[in-house]
Design a protein around this motif. Structure first.
Motif, PDB file in Angstrom:
ATOM      1  N   LYS A 197      43.470  43.707  33.196  1.00  0.00           N
ATOM      2  CA  LYS A 197      44.103  43.523  34.509  1.00  0.00           C
ATOM      3  C   LYS A 197      43.893  44.753  35.371  1.00  0.00           C
ATOM      4  O   LYS A 197      44.203  45.871  34.947  1.00  0.00           O
ATOM      5  N   THR A 240      41.377  39.975  35.551  1.00  0.00           N
ATOM      6  CA  THR A 240      41.994  39.604  36.826  1.00  0.00           C
ATOM      7  C   THR A 240      42.106  40.839  37.713  1.00  0.00           C
ATOM      8  O   THR A 240      42.240  41.972  37.217  1.00  0.00           O
ATOM      9  N   LYS A 283      40.707  40.603  27.481  1.00  0.00           N
ATOM     10  CA  LYS A 283      41.089  40.384  28.877  1.00  0.00           C
ATOM     11  C   LYS A 283      41.557  41.723  29.452  1.00  0.00           C
ATOM     12  O   LYS A 283      41.892  42.653  28.685  1.00  0.00           O
ATOM     13  N   ILE A 322      44.893  46.299  39.098  1.00  0.00           N
ATOM     14  CA  ILE A 322      45.950  46.090  40.099  1.00  0.00           C
ATOM     15  C   ILE A 322      45.817  47.184  41.161  1.00  0.00           C
ATOM     16  O   ILE A 322      45.913  48.374  40.855  1.00  0.00           O
ATOM     17  N   THR A 369      44.764  35.560  40.124  1.00  0.00           N
ATOM     18  CA  THR A 369      43.730  36.560  40.414  1.00  0.00           C
ATOM     19  C   THR A 369      43.288  36.484  41.874  1.00  0.00           C
ATOM     20  O   THR A 369      43.383  35.433  42.512  1.00  0.00           O
ATOM     21  N   SER A 403      37.521  40.110  42.111  1.00  0.00           N
ATOM     22  CA  SER A 403      38.186  39.111  41.250  1.00  0.00           C
ATOM     23  C   SER A 403      37.246  37.932  40.994  1.00  0.00           C
ATOM     24  O   SER A 403      37.234  37.368  39.899  1.00  0.00           O
ATOM     25  N   ASP A 418      48.705  35.919  33.932  1.00  0.00           N
ATOM     26  CA  ASP A 418      47.336  35.652  33.452  1.00  0.00           C
ATOM     27  C   ASP A 418      46.548  34.697  34.357  1.00  0.00           C
ATOM     28  O   ASP A 418      45.330  34.755  34.411  1.00  0.00           O
ATOM     29  N   VAL A 423      45.343  47.693  31.208  1.00  0.00           N
ATOM     30  CA  VAL A 423      45.695  47.577  32.630  1.00  0.00           C
ATOM     31  C   VAL A 423      45.246  48.846  33.350  1.00  0.00           C
ATOM     32  O   VAL A 423      45.416  49.955  32.821  1.00  0.00           O
ATOM     33  N   ASN A 458      44.220  41.938  41.186  1.00  0.00           N
ATOM     34  CA  ASN A 458      45.216  41.601  42.204  1.00  0.00           C
ATOM     35  C   ASN A 458      45.648  42.879  42.918  1.00  0.00           C
ATOM     36  O   ASN A 458      45.284  43.982  42.505  1.00  0.00           O
TER      37      ASN A 458
END
Ligand SMILES: NC(=O)C1=CN([C@@H]2O[C@H](COP(=O)(O)OP(=O)(O)OC[C@H]3O[C@@H](n4cnc5c(N)ncnc54)[C@H](O)[C@@H]3O)[C@@H](O)[C@H]2O)C=CC1
Ligand SMILES: CC(=O)C(C)=O
Length: 258
Positions: free
Chosen positions: A133, A176, A131, A135, A245, A167, A242, A82, A178
């Motif tokens: 993330k 993803t 995967k 943010i 996005t 994204s 998950d 992340v 966000n």
């Protein structure tokens, strides 16, 4: 093995609150901040509480610093899961007085910083073939544009746009992107905004009154605290998010309705 998160601008304020929440969630966390003294102090405090953390000083507006913090995260913890592009700065200026230096400074940190952090994190996720993330710190000012905060609001609208576009491009790698959009949170940033709004008010406002006026419309009847923001980021960083996005989610106690 527990997951690894980088949080930029995490020596204080909302970034520290986010780091503390991710630690509670079981993450190993890399704290990153331009203020090295405060960063070292925060890292020591968190270590004393038993957290598995390291601190990496750096400036988010410098692309090389963002790749460096990812390199250090992987060196220390073996992976990255992340990346929170939290660092940001404010500017309070009547529109006719906005100058080139302010535009360059705010965009370099709030916008370029998010782009560079996203690139550095995404390249690591692609290399890991996992995967990932990303943010981003947006704001209610990324949905609404405020007087005296034109440069800041424009920078946060740009963050929302980069959240959408990145994204779309990164989805094929299972990455993803966000954003969280806080409202009126009591941190050093709002202390500075309040002071500057008072300074520009020609005596109409006293210290604390700009903050009070902004907070007055919050439906839930209280200003925001770092834990409120940490809770949203905790969700966005979790497997439960998950299938989300490209979203810029407002957490403001009910102030801006979109
Ligand atoms: N406080 C609020 O009400 C709101 C804040 N936000 C956003 O949330 C984020 C965090 O805000 P706050 O914690 O309130 O700010 P803050 O000013 O209280 O703390 C920001 C932290 O980022 C660090 N920082 C500043 N420039 C940096 C750089 N170039 N590189 C690395 N670190 C840097 C600072 O040293 C500080 O530790 C920002 O992106 C802000 O725009 C969004 C909406 C509302
Ligand atoms: C600081 C901030 O993000 C505001 C005023 O919305």
């Amino acid at each position: 093995m527990s997951k690894v998160a980088v949080v930029t601008g995490s020596a204080s304020g909302l970034g520290r609150g986010i780091a503390e929440q991710l630690i509670q969630d079981g993450f190993r966390v890399v704290l990153h901040d331009i203020n090295e003294v405060l960063l070292n102090q925060t890292v020591e405090e968190l270590k004393q509480q038993g957290a598995d953390v390291i601190g990496v000083p750096g400036d988010v507006s410098k692309r090389a610093d963002q790749f460096y913090v990812v390199e250090k995260a992987v060196e220390a913890f073996g992976q990255l899961d992340v990346f929170v592009n939290n660092a940001g700065i404010d500017a309070v200026t009547p529109f006719l007085e906005i100058n080139e230096a302010e535009l360059n400074r705010v965009f370099a940190i709030n916008v370029n910083g998010v782009v560079f952090g996203t690139q550095a994190a995404a390249q690591q996720f692609i290399k890991q073939q996992t995967k990932g993330k990303i943010i981003n710190a947006c704001s209610i000012a990324g949905h609404e544009s405020y007087e005296m905060l034109a440069t800041y609001s424009a920078s946060k609208h740009a963050v929302r746009s980069f959240t959408h576009a990145s994204s779309k491009e990164l989805a094929k790698y299972n990455i993803t992107v966000n954003a969280y959009c806080p409202g009126v949170a009591k941190t050093k940033m709002w202390d500075r905004i309040d002071e500057e709004m008072v300074r520009h008010s020609d005596g109409a406002l006293q210290i604390g009154e700009a903050f009070e006026q902004f907070s007055a419309g919050i439906s839930l009847g209280r200003y925001q605290i770092p834990e409120d923001v940490g809770n949203l980021v905790s969700f966005l960083a979790s497997d439960k998010a998950d299938y989300i996005t490209g979203q810029a989610i407002i957490t403001d106690g009910g102030l801006v309705y979109r």
